[in-house]
Enzyme design. Structure first.
Site, PDB file in Angstrom:
ATOM      1  N   SER A 669       2.473  -3.749   5.372  1.00 34.07           N
ATOM      2  CA  SER A 669       3.394  -3.519   4.255  1.00 34.07           C
ATOM      3  C   SER A 669       2.832  -2.557   3.218  1.00 34.07           C
ATOM      4  O   SER A 669       3.570  -2.103   2.339  1.00 34.07           O
ATOM      5  CB  SER A 669       3.753  -4.847   3.578  1.00 34.07           C
ATOM      6  OG  SER A 669       2.606  -5.429   2.987  1.00 34.07           O
ATOM      7  N   LYS A 712       6.566  -9.924  -4.629  1.00 31.87           N
ATOM      8  CA  LYS A 712       5.799  -8.723  -4.938  1.00 31.87           C
ATOM      9  C   LYS A 712       6.305  -8.065  -6.219  1.00 31.87           C
ATOM     10  O   LYS A 712       5.519  -7.672  -7.090  1.00 31.87           O
ATOM     11  CB  LYS A 712       5.867  -7.747  -3.765  1.00 31.87           C
ATOM     12  CG  LYS A 712       5.128  -8.228  -2.525  1.00 31.87           C
ATOM     13  CD  LYS A 712       5.305  -7.270  -1.355  1.00 31.87           C
ATOM     14  CE  LYS A 712       4.520  -7.743  -0.133  1.00 31.87           C
ATOM     15  NZ  LYS A 712       4.690  -6.857   1.034  1.00 31.87           N
TER      16      LYS A 712
END
Length: 823
Positions: A669, A712
């Site tokens: 990611s 996040k």
């Protein structure tokens, strides 16, 4: 340039038009399944296919309602099915150590056992009454007197035959004895010595002759005794038949339709007749014990021991006629549905108990106990696969039972130094549907490593962790919430509270178009919201109470998160949120500890120089990079070569590192983040530190979706909020993750106020423009990028590296060659 997402795209609010109620008291309980249509079809298919191996494995994470849905569907199916037969174990008169299994119609085993118990009680009374009656005693006395008279007459004849001789036959306690006589008196040894030798020889001759006649007569006595025993046995049988035949016949008539039962009753009758002496001996022993007790009073311990022995003696002959009801369906409606929570071997296949008596472990068929397979026979058995795999013996026994279609009890292990009686109960035919509940990993492990598993569990039912968020499911979700509240005796929920729970369901699903199927999490949140309502002394649960419950749940477990935030706040962990730096960017990672997950920014840096080492992943070099992270870094090299060096060598050495990272780094990611840092270093273009990035990248520069996008974003938002939001802060996410956004309300409000921004990007070029403020640039008709763009700068830098490398090679070729001097 890409525009930020609107506040409406950051949080999908529940449509209140779908919730046409004031509180959950207005809603009916949810009786039908919620979602999981594929799993429902698989379950229904499995239970209706009556063939070998069509057992079911329900695959899905914990808390997705596997157990409750299986219970609901199988419960309904079991009610529509026929109730299976009862099962008993009875004494095997031919092979006593192999108890016989007896099948009876549902609900008939217990009454039959009671009938046998009554028969036993009747026998306890009838047999002693018969054999202690005057009629029996008179008949027995007649036989004994006849034998005694015959024996007396016989010996009288012998005595008469010896009369007038020098010998006589005497009756002594040890039996008949031949003795010398003179004038009708028995000679003593002294008197015999005084006889002349001729007289002694005459007496001895007559003694030997009489002794021979006596021995010949005695040979007939065993034959007479045998005749007497046979007459007594016949007498006993005749009187026993009078006592028990009508009792047995009544039961045979009652159960005449069951051939196995009538055969068992015939065996009981024959065994009593064949062993009638046991019953007579038991009665006599009891009387003898009672008479012996009159002479001396035993101690309390002796009395207890004597009572135990007497009880065992009285019960032993009749105990083997009892019926051990193993499975009783007298109160079962339809087929049985059994959930086995602790699948140890004895709980699964049953056991044979043992009892210590006088230094030995003894058992009999009455100590056989049923297992879950017996209870579920003819119906359904549900077991947690993880618990079953923790009991290897149970798993092997279950497979053996399913293959053989029989329930076989293994003999118990013997204890050292202890004499043990072992039984081998007759196997019982098995007809059961086994349902295992387990995680996907366990299912695929079994499928790959256990050859029996695919053969015995041919049907799988997949329970997905999410379901579609549509009007029908939202309505059912609300009814499910109402059902959970009532079932757990909680306060009713207002419309807004239900809407908030549904929205939280989307957050847990990580998709604003889906709802979580992890019903356990929603149920827990309802309980915690009920507590908040209780502290406010509110009669109903409101949206605010649900919000407080969510926050409280996080606060109870945020110790590590707070510690990490403190390190950033104090500068121990270096994260910039202002200014611009070349080759430095804020990446985002998700941390999971127990039931809590949260996001945290990490500084990623990149340095580039002339060389031939390619892109160097420092994390991999020190064995801190996982395989997925390494894959992402290798993709960067492919991207650079495909875009900037298709026809020329790529002379570049770049080093990438997660700064202040002391644990393993895995996942791809951050691959787009690393690529942005690499392009920044090559183009010498500073990256805005007020932005953070997440997203993976492929070789064509397309940004791909990642997980944990909400955590996040919120992790970087918290850092920026702590330092003060300026309107320049934000996060770049893959555009394909836009449907996964269900952000906290404070994040949404900040975006609405223009203090924070979420940028959805599709390509690296879109992202680098936002991060640097410099256009990415597109190739012209000659295949070149504009010089004042990121791609143009990168191309120029790589061309410069190439020119330097070729120049170094040219100079190296022109240098004079030195040769070693050979001595």
């Amino acid at each position: 340039m890409t525009s930020p997402l609107s506040p409406e795209q950051l949080y999908s609010a529940c449509d209140l038009d779908f919730l046409s109620f004031k509180t959950t008291d207005d809603l009916q309980d949810l009786s039908e399944p919620l979602g999981q249509e594929q799993a429902i079809e698989a379950i229904k298919f499995c239970i209706n296919v009556d063939s070998y191996g069509y057992n079911l494995f329900c695959i899905g994470p914990e808390g997705t309602g596997k157990s409750s849905l299986v219970r609901q569907i199988l419960g309904k199916a079991s009610e529509e099915r026929k109730t299976p037969d009862d099962w008993c174990y009875v004494y095997n008169f031919e092979t006593p150590y192999k108890p016989a299994a007896l099948r009876m119609p549902a609900g008939k085993a217990r009454p039959f056992a009671k009938d046998i118990d009554k028969l036993i009680e009747d026998l306890r009374v009838a047999l002693p009454a018969v054999f202690e009656g005057e009629k029996y005693k008179a008949a027995l006395k007649h036989i004994e007197d006849s034998f005694r008279d015959q024996k007396t007459q016989y010996f009288d004849d012998i005595q008469k035959h010896t009369t007038g001789k020098n010998v006589s036959v005497l009756r002594m306690p040890v039996g008949l004895v031949v003795a010398p006589t003179r004038d009708g008196e028995v000679l003593s040894p002294e008197a015999f010595e005084k006889l002349t030798e001729e007289e002694q020889q005459e007496v001895l001759a007559e003694l030997n002759s009489a002794q021979e006649e006596l021995e010949n007569a005695v040979r007939d006595i065993p034959k007479w005794e045998k005749e007497q025993r046979e007459q007594i046995k016949k007498l006993n049988e005749e009187f026993a038949d009078i006592a028990i035949k009508h009792l047995i016949d009544d039961l045979k008539k009652k159960y005449r339709r069951n051939k196995d039962v009538t055969a068992f009753l015939r065996a009981i009758y024959k065994d009593i007749i064949d062993n009638i002496a046991l019953f007579i001996a038991t009665t006599g022993d009891d009387a003898s014990a009672a008479d012996a007790g009159d002479d001396e009073q035993p101690s309390a311990e002796e009395d207890q021991l004597m009572s135990l022995i007497a009880k065992q003696k009285s019960e032993t002959p009749l105990r083997r006629y009892k019926v051990n009801v193993l499975v009783d369906h007298s109160e079962t409606k339809g087929a049985p549905l059994v959930f086995l929570e602790h699948p140890i071997l004895t709980n699964l296949i049953g056991r044979v108990d043992r009892q210590q008596q006088f230094g030995a472990l003894v058992t009999d068929f009455n100590m056989i106990k049923a297992g879950a397979l017996h209870d579920a026979n003819g119906g359904f058995l549900v077991i947690e696969a993880k618990d079953l795999m923790n009991q290897p013996a149970s798993w092997e026994s279950l497979k053996r039972a399913l293959r053989s279609k029989k329930i076989t009890m293994d003999p118990p292990a013997t204890d050292g130094g202890m004499t043990t009686t072992i039984l081998e109960p007759e196997a019982i035919p098995l007809d059961v549907k086994v349902v295992l509940l387990g995680e996907p990993d366990l299912y695929y492990t079994l499928a790959e490593n256990d050859p029996d598993f695919p053969e015995l569990f041919k049907v799988e039912a997949n329970f997905f962790p999410v379901m579609d968020k549509n009007e029908a499911n939202i309505t059912k979700y609300a009814r499910l919430i109402a059902t959970q509240a009532r079932r757990n005796h909680l306060r009713p929920l207002e419309q807004g509270a239900v809407a908030r729970l549904i929205e939280h369901g989307s957050r847990l699903a990580e998709d604003n178009q889906k709802l979580t199927a992890h019903i356990a999490s929603i149920s827990d949140l309802i309980r915690e919201a009920n507590y908040c309502a209780m502290t406010d002394k509110s009669a109903v649960i409101t949206r605010g109470h649900v919000d407080r419950a969510i926050v409280s749940k996080i606060k109870r477990a945020d110790r590590i998160q707070e510690r990490m935030a403190e390190q950033i706040r104090r500068g121990s962990v270096m994260i910039d949120t202002e200014g611009a730096v070349v080759g430095q960017i804020n990446g985002l990672a998700v941390f999971e500890y127990g039931q809590i997950s949260f996001g945290k920014p990490s500084r990623i840096t990149c340095l580039t120089r002339l060389g031939s080492g390619g892109v160097l992943d420092i994390e991999r070099e020190v064995d801190l990079g996982g395989p997925l992270h390494t894959k992402g870094v290798l993709i960067l090299s492919s991207f650079l070569a495909a875009r900037f060096a298709k026809n020329t060598p790529l002379y570049l050495t770049a080093s990438l590192v997660f700064e202040q990272s002391y644990g393993e780094v895995d996942g791809d990611s951050a691959s787009s983040t690393e690529l942005y840092a690499l392009l920044s270093s090559l183009a010498n273009a500073p990256i805005r530190q007020s932005l953070a990035v997440t997203g993976s990248v492929n070789q064509f520069g397309q940004i791909q979706a990642i997980g944990g996008v909400n955590e996040k974003i919120e992790g970087f938002f918290d850092v920026c909020k702590m330092r003060g939001l300026t309107g320049k802060h934000g996060v770049l996410i893959p555009k394909t993750n836009a449907d996964n956004l269900m952000l906290r309300q404070d994040v949404v409000e900040a975006c609405k106020a223009g203090l924070f921004n979420i940028y959805p990007v599709e390509t690296v070029d879109e992202g680098i423009e936002i991060l640097t403020g410099v256009p990415a640039g597109e190739r012209d008709e000659n295949g070149n990028y504009p010089a004042d763009t990121i791609n143009g700068r990168v191309q120029a830098q790589l061309n410069k590296y190439l020119a330097h490398a070729l120049e170094y090679k040219r100079q190296a070729n022109m240098a004079p060659q030195t040769r070693p001097i050979v001595a």
